[in-house]
Design an enzyme around this catalytic site. Structure first.
Site, short mmCIF file in Angstrom:
data_model
loop_
_atom_site.label_atom_id
_atom_site.label_comp_id
_atom_site.label_asym_id
_atom_site.label_seq_id
_atom_site.Cartn_x
_atom_site.Cartn_y
_atom_site.Cartn_z
N ARG A 377 0.85 -1.19 0.00
CA ARG A 377 0.00 0.00 0.00
C ARG A 377 0.89 1.25 0.00
NH1 ARG A 377 -5.07 -1.83 2.20
NH2 ARG A 377 -5.43 -3.77 1.05
N GLU A 379 0.73 4.22 0.91
CA GLU A 379 0.07 5.22 1.75
C GLU A 379 1.13 5.96 2.56
OE1 GLU A 379 -2.56 2.87 4.09
OE2 GLU A 379 -4.09 2.71 2.53
N ARG A 385 -0.50 1.98 13.16
CA ARG A 385 -1.08 0.75 12.62
C ARG A 385 -0.97 0.59 11.10
NH1 ARG A 385 -7.66 1.04 12.84
NH2 ARG A 385 -7.98 2.77 11.39
N HIS A 386 -0.27 1.51 10.45
CA HIS A 386 -0.13 1.43 8.99
C HIS A 386 1.30 1.09 8.58
CE1 HIS A 386 -3.94 3.81 9.06
NE2 HIS A 386 -4.19 3.06 8.00
N GLU A 560 -9.80 -2.08 13.60
CA GLU A 560 -10.19 -2.97 12.50
C GLU A 560 -9.03 -3.86 12.09
OE1 GLU A 560 -9.49 -3.77 8.42
OE2 GLU A 560 -9.43 -1.60 8.77
N SER A 563 -11.53 -6.51 6.72
CA SER A 563 -12.57 -5.86 5.94
C SER A 563 -13.04 -6.84 4.88
CB SER A 563 -12.02 -4.59 5.29
OG SER A 563 -13.06 -3.87 4.67
N ARG A 611 -1.59 -6.74 12.38
CA ARG A 611 -2.58 -6.10 13.26
C ARG A 611 -3.19 -7.11 14.22
NH1 ARG A 611 -6.33 -1.57 10.19
NH2 ARG A 611 -4.63 -0.34 9.32
#
Length: 637
Positions: A377, A379, A385-386, A560, A563, A611
């Protein structure tokens, strides 16, 4: 056969001597114990003697007085400064032959002394066929002989005296008592045992005391029962009386970080501000050492077990493991958060998920599939948490009548993982808990399930009071300001007026998790029927209310971890939904075409491995559960 390695050059030996000198200075500055300093000094003297010998050998072939001769002679280590009469004589005739002879004599004596002590403290150098020639020394393993020794592990040692064992382990600590006794703490992964080196006449005690921390040693000895339990070791009821001791790999004298400092518990660090800890960046920069702490050993063995329990349960339910490509020709889900790479003159991308390929596998009549693989990712997010690369545990399956058949499978999968960890990973859990205390995860099957609108109503009803209580008990001004900002906010994204179809941010997720934990006594739950506007183009709309969708998230301790959704399996509906969200499906036409040839109703989900481990263990940063984490600022080691 391999060629014999050439002798080091003068330049190389000079560099070695400089490094040894620096090591001595660092040890003294760090206040290292006497044995470690003495060992380093002996190494320095040996290096200087080797340099002097190499220089003298080269000088013998040069013309005395030539520029080359003078330049090389300057590299000779300086002899000890003369004292008393020697000094006076030296002042009177600095270049006389007697002074030069005395200097050479002293140099030779230092060399002989260093070699003698090297033999007794640093130990002889041995190969495996020579192991019987000495009861201690430095053993270089180059596979000269086949397996001949029978090995034990520290964890399996039983409290029965008399058994003789070979152990290979790291030196966690050494403690010398007098000239005849030295205690070694030997470490294998999470297990530690004490080894006792005792001898009134053998140099083995000095050899043991000089071993740097983290060195690898082979120990042969007799298992014995200590007079009192060895509370500093996990094997407190036994110890090993050493008969043979060999250093297989000698660690550097000064480590970039100390395992003792990296192993302090969170509670101890909070209670004592003078206690030395190790910061996250230092840990990650020296990750190989950091990973040796008992807590980290536990974390990554638990991570392995999560994958094992995930696989075992799904295989028992008729799933097939697949392996989808990670180099793809277009952004896999139509988003911008992808890494673009050059691919033989055209663009390629690192897969954001195996989503499309999981679905295509189902259309190929693999009715239940799963995958454990990396996910990428792009991001630019530096949160707790990323990460830009993580491990995805993905599953996808067909169903008969309702996507809750798949949601139930996910629920059962998580319960199988949690049950498996609690049943089989007790020592690993305790190793983590000792450094990072955490409460047991509260979960059940079937787990608590909330409709998204129901969850938002709960957030509106109880969130503001909980934020107010936090504000009244908070002393940090920055945190107080953020709490006041959240309490004062209004609108569909605020806690006070959160809309039923508005997205839920990280802070609201955590707040809702606290409410659920208090109201329901659960740390693991599902929120179903997410708003359609915030889900991907391939998500099936809710037949009763188009504002919502047949999609869900799974949460652990308010964050979370999964998903998922029912996917659209009708090609026309898929094209229409993609068009409504502005997603061009032309680059992934093979995905759309797969539904034109007969498509089963199906659903699935993607689970973030790091996670799950982080939240099950109550940790506060995902970098603790990634062996070599990747984020926008970290690409090494």
């Amino acid at each position: 056969s391999c060629p014999v390695a050439p002798m080091p050059s003068v330049v190389e030996l000079e560099e070695i001597a400089l490094q040894k000198g620096e090591a001595v200075r660092e040890l003294k500055a760090a206040g290292a114990d006497k044995a470690a300093v003495e060992g380093a000094v002996l190494e320095l003297k040996t290096a200087k003697a080797a340099l002097a010998e190499a220089v003298q050998a080269v000088l013998a072939g040069l013309d005395k007085g030539s520029p080359e001769y003078e330049a090389l002679q300057a590299k000779l280590p300086a002899p000890p400064k003369p004292k008393g009469k020697d000094k006076a004589a030296g002042d009177a005739a600095p270049h006389d032959a007697k002074k030069a002879a005395r200097a050479a004599q002293r140099l030779e004596a230092d060399k002989t002394k260093a070699q003698t002590k090297d033999e007794t403290v640093l130990g002889p150098t041995l190969s495996l066929p020579e192991i019987e020639s000495s009861s201690y020394g430095n053993l270089f393993i180059q596979s000269q002989t086949g397996p001949g020794r029978h090995w034990a592990t520290a964890a399996e040692l039983e409290p029965s005296a008399g058994q003789k064992v070979w152990l290979r382990a790291r030196v966690g600590a050494s403690r010398k008592q007098g000239k005849a006794l030295c205690f070694l703490q030997l470490r294998q992964a999470m297990a530690t045992v004490q080894a006792v080196v005792f001898s009134k006449d053998s140099p083995m005690v000095g050899f043991a005391a000089s071993l740097p921390k983290e060195s690898i040693v082979d120990v042969y000895g007799v298992v014995s029962l200590p007079v009192e339990p060895v509370i500093s070791c996990t094997q407190s009821a036994v110890e090993v009386q050493v008969e043979r001791l060999y250093c297989v790999s000698r660690a550097v004298q000064v480590l970039p970080m100390q395992l003792d400092d990296a192993s302090h518990s969170d509670e101890a660090l909070a209670a004592d501000p003078n206690l030395i800890g190790v910061g996250q960046d230092v840990r990650l920069d020296n990750r190989v050492i950091d990973l040796r702490t008992p807590a980290n050993q536990g974390i990554f063995r638990i991570q392995s077990a999560v994958c094992q329990h995930f696989r075992q349960f799904l295989l028992s339910q008729g799933f097939t493991e697949i392996h989808s490509p990670k180099l793809i020709g277009s952004a896999s889900e139509g988003g911008a958060d992808v890494f673009k790479v050059e691919y033989f003159g055209r663009d390629a991308y690192l897969a954001q998920s195996p989503q499309l390929y999981k679905q295509m596998a189902l259309m190929a009549d693999f009715e239940r599939v799963f995958e454990v693989a990396p996910v990428f990712r792009s991001e630019n997010s530096l949160t707790h948490r990323h990460m830009t690369e993580f491990t995805g545990l993905d599953l996808e399956m067909t169903f008969y009548e309702h996507y809750h058949e798949v949601l139930d499978m996910l629920d059962r999968t998580f319960n199988a993982i949690f049950d498996g960890l609690n049943a089989h990973q007790g020592p690993e859990l305790e190793a983590v808990r000792k450094q990072h205390p955490f409460p047991d995860l509260r979960y059940k099957y079937p787990c608590l399930r909330l409709h998204y609108a129901e969850a938002m109503a709960l957030l509106r009803a109880e969130g503001p009071a909980r934020l107010q209580a936090k504000l009244e008990g908070e002393g940090n001004e920055a945190i107080r300001a953020r709490l006041q900002e959240r309490l004062a906010a209004r609108g569909p994204d605020s806690v006070t007026e959160h809309g039923d179809t508005a997205d839920m941010g990280t802070e609201d997720e955590k707040l809702l998790g606290e409410i659920v934990a208090e109201d329901y006594g659960q740390d693991y739950y599902i929120i179903d029927k997410f708003p359609a506007a915030i889900r991907p183009f391939y998500t099936m709309p809710d037949p009763a209310d188009p504002n919502f969708s047949n999609s869900y998230d799974i949460f652990i301790r308010g964050e979370e971890v999964t998903s998922g959704a029912q996917r659209i399996h009708d090609p026309k509906m898929l094209l229409d939904c993609a068009a409504a969200k502005g997603v061009d499906l032309a680059p992934i036409h093979a995905y759309v075409d797969s539904f034109k040839y007969g498509a089963m109703p199906h659903a699935g989900g993607g689970i973030g491995l790091e996670r799950v481990v982080m939240l099950f263990l109550g940790l506060h940063n995902i970098r603790k559960t990634s062996m070599f984490p990747r984020d926008p600022k970290r690409l090494t080691p």
